[in-house]
Design a protein around this motif. Sequence first.
Motif, PDB file in Angstrom:
ATOM      1  N   ARG A 260     -14.463 -29.513  -8.216  1.00  0.00           N
ATOM      2  CA  ARG A 260     -14.242 -28.460  -9.212  1.00  0.00           C
ATOM      3  C   ARG A 260     -12.927 -27.698  -9.010  1.00  0.00           C
ATOM      4  NH1 ARG A 260     -15.592 -28.703 -13.793  1.00  0.00           N
ATOM      5  NH2 ARG A 260     -15.542 -26.440 -13.996  1.00  0.00           N
ATOM      6  N   ALA A 261     -11.952 -28.289  -8.336  1.00  0.00           N
ATOM      7  CA  ALA A 261     -10.628 -27.660  -8.209  1.00  0.00           C
ATOM      8  C   ALA A 261      -9.870 -27.856  -9.514  1.00  0.00           C
ATOM      9  CB  ALA A 261      -9.864 -28.270  -7.047  1.00  0.00           C
ATOM     10  N   LYS A 262      -9.278 -26.768 -10.026  1.00  0.00           N
ATOM     11  CA  LYS A 262      -8.568 -26.812 -11.300  1.00  0.00           C
ATOM     12  C   LYS A 262      -7.057 -26.732 -11.065  1.00  0.00           C
ATOM     13  CE  LYS A 262     -11.768 -26.851 -14.576  1.00  0.00           C
ATOM     14  NZ  LYS A 262     -11.780 -27.813 -15.690  1.00  0.00           N
ATOM     15  N   PRO A 263      -6.313 -27.807 -11.364  1.00  0.00           N
ATOM     16  CA  PRO A 263      -4.856 -27.791 -11.158  1.00  0.00           C
ATOM     17  C   PRO A 263      -4.155 -26.672 -11.921  1.00  0.00           C
ATOM     18  CG  PRO A 263      -5.640 -30.020 -11.591  1.00  0.00           C
ATOM     19  CD  PRO A 263      -6.796 -29.110 -11.851  1.00  0.00           C
ATOM     20  N   GLU A 264      -4.658 -26.344 -13.127  1.00  0.00           N
ATOM     21  CA  GLU A 264      -4.001 -25.292 -13.933  1.00  0.00           C
ATOM     22  C   GLU A 264      -4.160 -23.909 -13.322  1.00  0.00           C
ATOM     23  OE1 GLU A 264      -7.875 -26.187 -16.323  1.00  0.00           O
ATOM     24  OE2 GLU A 264      -6.642 -27.132 -14.770  1.00  0.00           O
ATOM     25  N   LEU A 265      -5.043 -23.786 -12.305  1.00  0.00           N
ATOM     26  CA  LEU A 265      -5.225 -22.526 -11.593  1.00  0.00           C
ATOM     27  C   LEU A 265      -4.896 -22.708 -10.112  1.00  0.00           C
ATOM     28  CD1 LEU A 265      -8.463 -21.192 -13.291  1.00  0.00           C
ATOM     29  CD2 LEU A 265      -6.165 -20.294 -13.563  1.00  0.00           C
ATOM     30  N   ASP A 266      -3.904 -23.537  -9.862  1.00  0.00           N
ATOM     31  CA  ASP A 266      -3.416 -23.776  -8.487  1.00  0.00           C
ATOM     32  C   ASP A 266      -4.512 -24.249  -7.547  1.00  0.00           C
ATOM     33  OD1 ASP A 266      -0.797 -22.961  -9.207  1.00  0.00           O
ATOM     34  OD2 ASP A 266      -1.366 -20.862  -8.935  1.00  0.00           O
ATOM     35  N   GLY A 267      -5.417 -25.064  -8.076  1.00  0.00           N
ATOM     36  CA  GLY A 267      -6.456 -25.636  -7.240  1.00  0.00           C
ATOM     37  C   GLY A 267      -7.659 -24.742  -7.008  1.00  0.00           C
ATOM     38  N   ALA A 268      -7.761 -23.616  -7.728  1.00  0.00           N
ATOM     39  CA  ALA A 268      -8.921 -22.736  -7.574  1.00  0.00           C
ATOM     40  C   ALA A 268     -10.203 -23.481  -7.939  1.00  0.00           C
ATOM     41  CB  ALA A 268      -8.765 -21.499  -8.448  1.00  0.00           C
ATOM     42  N   LEU A 269     -11.280 -23.166  -7.224  1.00  0.00           N
ATOM     43  CA  LEU A 269     -12.580 -23.764  -7.502  1.00  0.00           C
ATOM     44  C   LEU A 269     -13.257 -22.981  -8.622  1.00  0.00           C
ATOM     45  CD1 LEU A 269     -13.789 -24.371  -3.848  1.00  0.00           C
ATOM     46  CD2 LEU A 269     -12.406 -25.848  -5.315  1.00  0.00           C
ATOM     47  N   CYS A 270     -13.571 -23.665  -9.713  1.00  0.00           N
ATOM     48  CA  CYS A 270     -14.028 -22.967 -10.919  1.00  0.00           C
ATOM     49  C   CYS A 270     -15.435 -23.397 -11.316  1.00  0.00           C
ATOM     50  CB  CYS A 270     -13.059 -23.243 -12.070  1.00  0.00           C
ATOM     51  SG  CYS A 270     -11.393 -22.602 -11.765  1.00  0.00           S
ATOM     52  N   PHE A 271     -16.172 -22.438 -11.866  1.00  0.00           N
ATOM     53  CA  PHE A 271     -17.534 -22.690 -12.321  1.00  0.00           C
ATOM     54  C   PHE A 271     -17.815 -21.714 -13.446  1.00  0.00           C
ATOM     55  CE2 PHE A 271     -22.134 -22.674 -12.266  1.00  0.00           C
ATOM     56  CZ  PHE A 271     -22.472 -23.975 -11.933  1.00  0.00           C
ATOM     57  N   GLY A 272     -17.943 -22.222 -14.673  1.00  0.00           N
ATOM     58  CA  GLY A 272     -18.109 -21.362 -15.833  1.00  0.00           C
ATOM     59  C   GLY A 272     -16.783 -21.099 -16.519  1.00  0.00           C
ATOM     60  N   MET A 273     -16.876 -20.568 -17.743  1.00  0.00           N
ATOM     61  CA  MET A 273     -15.682 -20.278 -18.538  1.00  0.00           C
ATOM     62  C   MET A 273     -15.688 -18.829 -19.000  1.00  0.00           C
ATOM     63  SD  MET A 273     -13.588 -22.884 -18.835  1.00  0.00           S
ATOM     64  CE  MET A 273     -12.633 -22.518 -20.310  1.00  0.00           C
ATOM     65  N   ASN A 274     -14.576 -18.152 -18.756  1.00  0.00           N
ATOM     66  CA  ASN A 274     -14.375 -16.839 -19.345  1.00  0.00           C
ATOM     67  C   ASN A 274     -14.131 -17.008 -20.842  1.00  0.00           C
ATOM     68  OD1 ASN A 274     -14.341 -15.000 -16.971  1.00  0.00           O
ATOM     69  ND2 ASN A 274     -12.647 -16.330 -16.346  1.00  0.00           N
ATOM     70  N   ALA A 275     -14.706 -16.119 -21.636  1.00  0.00           N
ATOM     71  CA  ALA A 275     -14.669 -16.299 -23.081  1.00  0.00           C
ATOM     72  C   ALA A 275     -14.427 -14.971 -23.792  1.00  0.00           C
ATOM     73  CB  ALA A 275     -15.977 -16.924 -23.573  1.00  0.00           C
ATOM     74  N   ILE A 276     -13.996 -15.083 -25.050  1.00  0.00           N
ATOM     75  CA  ILE A 276     -13.782 -13.918 -25.904  1.00  0.00           C
ATOM     76  C   ILE A 276     -14.448 -14.161 -27.255  1.00  0.00           C
ATOM     77  CG2 ILE A 276     -11.618 -13.245 -24.781  1.00  0.00           C
ATOM     78  CD1 ILE A 276     -10.125 -14.553 -27.132  1.00  0.00           C
ATOM     79  N   VAL A 277     -14.758 -13.078 -27.959  1.00  0.00           N
ATOM     80  CA  VAL A 277     -15.287 -13.161 -29.319  1.00  0.00           C
ATOM     81  C   VAL A 277     -14.113 -13.145 -30.283  1.00  0.00           C
ATOM     82  CG1 VAL A 277     -16.621 -11.953 -31.087  1.00  0.00           C
ATOM     83  CG2 VAL A 277     -17.507 -12.116 -28.759  1.00  0.00           C
ATOM     84  N   THR A 278     -14.023 -14.165 -31.120  1.00  0.00           N
ATOM     85  CA  THR A 278     -12.929 -14.233 -32.090  1.00  0.00           C
ATOM     86  C   THR A 278     -13.391 -13.955 -33.520  1.00  0.00           C
ATOM     87  OG1 THR A 278     -13.245 -16.635 -32.115  1.00  0.00           O
ATOM     88  CG2 THR A 278     -11.484 -15.780 -30.728  1.00  0.00           C
ATOM     89  N   VAL A 279     -14.676 -14.111 -33.778  1.00  0.00           N
ATOM     90  CA  VAL A 279     -15.249 -13.812 -35.097  1.00  0.00           C
ATOM     91  C   VAL A 279     -16.627 -13.202 -34.872  1.00  0.00           C
ATOM     92  CG1 VAL A 279     -16.075 -14.763 -37.290  1.00  0.00           C
ATOM     93  CG2 VAL A 279     -14.032 -15.726 -36.227  1.00  0.00           C
ATOM     94  N   GLY A 280     -16.948 -12.162 -35.653  1.00  0.00           N
ATOM     95  CA  GLY A 280     -18.299 -11.612 -35.617  1.00  0.00           C
ATOM     96  C   GLY A 280     -18.515 -10.525 -34.597  1.00  0.00           C
ATOM     97  N   ASP A 281     -17.481  -9.751 -34.290  1.00  0.00           N
ATOM     98  CA  ASP A 281     -17.601  -8.657 -33.325  1.00  0.00           C
ATOM     99  C   ASP A 281     -18.784  -7.754 -33.663  1.00  0.00           C
ATOM    100  OD1 ASP A 281     -17.034  -6.663 -31.425  1.00  0.00           O
ATOM    101  OD2 ASP A 281     -15.695  -5.608 -32.806  1.00  0.00           O
ATOM    102  N   GLY A 282     -19.664  -7.549 -32.680  1.00  0.00           N
ATOM    103  CA  GLY A 282     -20.783  -6.638 -32.862  1.00  0.00           C
ATOM    104  C   GLY A 282     -21.993  -7.229 -33.558  1.00  0.00           C
TER     105      GLY A 282
END
Length: 285
Positions: free
Chosen positions: A248-270
């Motif tokens: 689970r090392a991610k090259p785009e994050l300098d080899g950080a071990l990643c689990f899960g995705m940070n996300a944002i709301v783009t439609v339908g706030d609230g």
Amino acid sequence: MPILSELILYPIKSCAGLSLPQALLTTAGLATADEKVLDREWMVVDANGGYMTQRDFPRMALITPTLHADTLTLAFPGMPALELALARPDAQSAPTRRVHIWDDSLRAYDCDDAIATWFSAALGVPCRLVRFHADAVRVVSQKWTGDVAATTLFSDGFPILVIGQGSLDDLNDKLRGAGRAALPMNRFRPNVVIAGIEAFEEDYIETFQIGDVELKPVKPCPRCPMPSVDQTTGEFGPDPLEILQSYRAKPELDGALCFGMNAIVTVGDGRIVRVGQEIEVALAF
């Protein structure tokens, strides 16, 4: 069909969460349906206003909230319960203090001395509880959100963390194969858990459409040692990063071990989303 299988809101950063049958998905994070409690709306700080987490104080996991109509009841082993009023302080007259979280410095409401005494006794160090100020703004890194100006409260950096149940199942298969115990989802502290997608498919999703809400994963979540904290004992145990390191090392994050995705709301706030709701998935390729 992918299904929204869990919604978890963490009223106080790094303390136990609340499992909800329904919630608001907002641009600043998860909220209760009546908006009385927001995700990571409170935070424990040290004498210098620096944020405190389970990374250094694993016993924070044992501070457990129960939601009532007008209060949040906090429990900790061997201590009397503490009641926090849900009514938000007056932005003009309530006492404040300067607090620091990662690279951000901002003003927060300062909860009273009795509350500070309770938290100090529970964690064994001088500390205070603060609440996100109505006038404060924390903007998420637009390196990852592009032209979307998302905000967050006292999360580490993004308003919503999404994890697929299949990803945990895959990790647990590898843990059992190594002779270790499987881990519950609470070790990874997601806000939104999705069943019915393949292991780590969330890494490659363009959008999750949940009713009227569009949820967009924007950045893999690098993992610190916190998943090694047993949320039922408040103690460090074997670190799953040892297993994640193999795949689970991610090259785009300098080899950080990643689990899960940070996300944002783009439609339908609230808008309201509910456990059991079907989800439409659009792949990013």
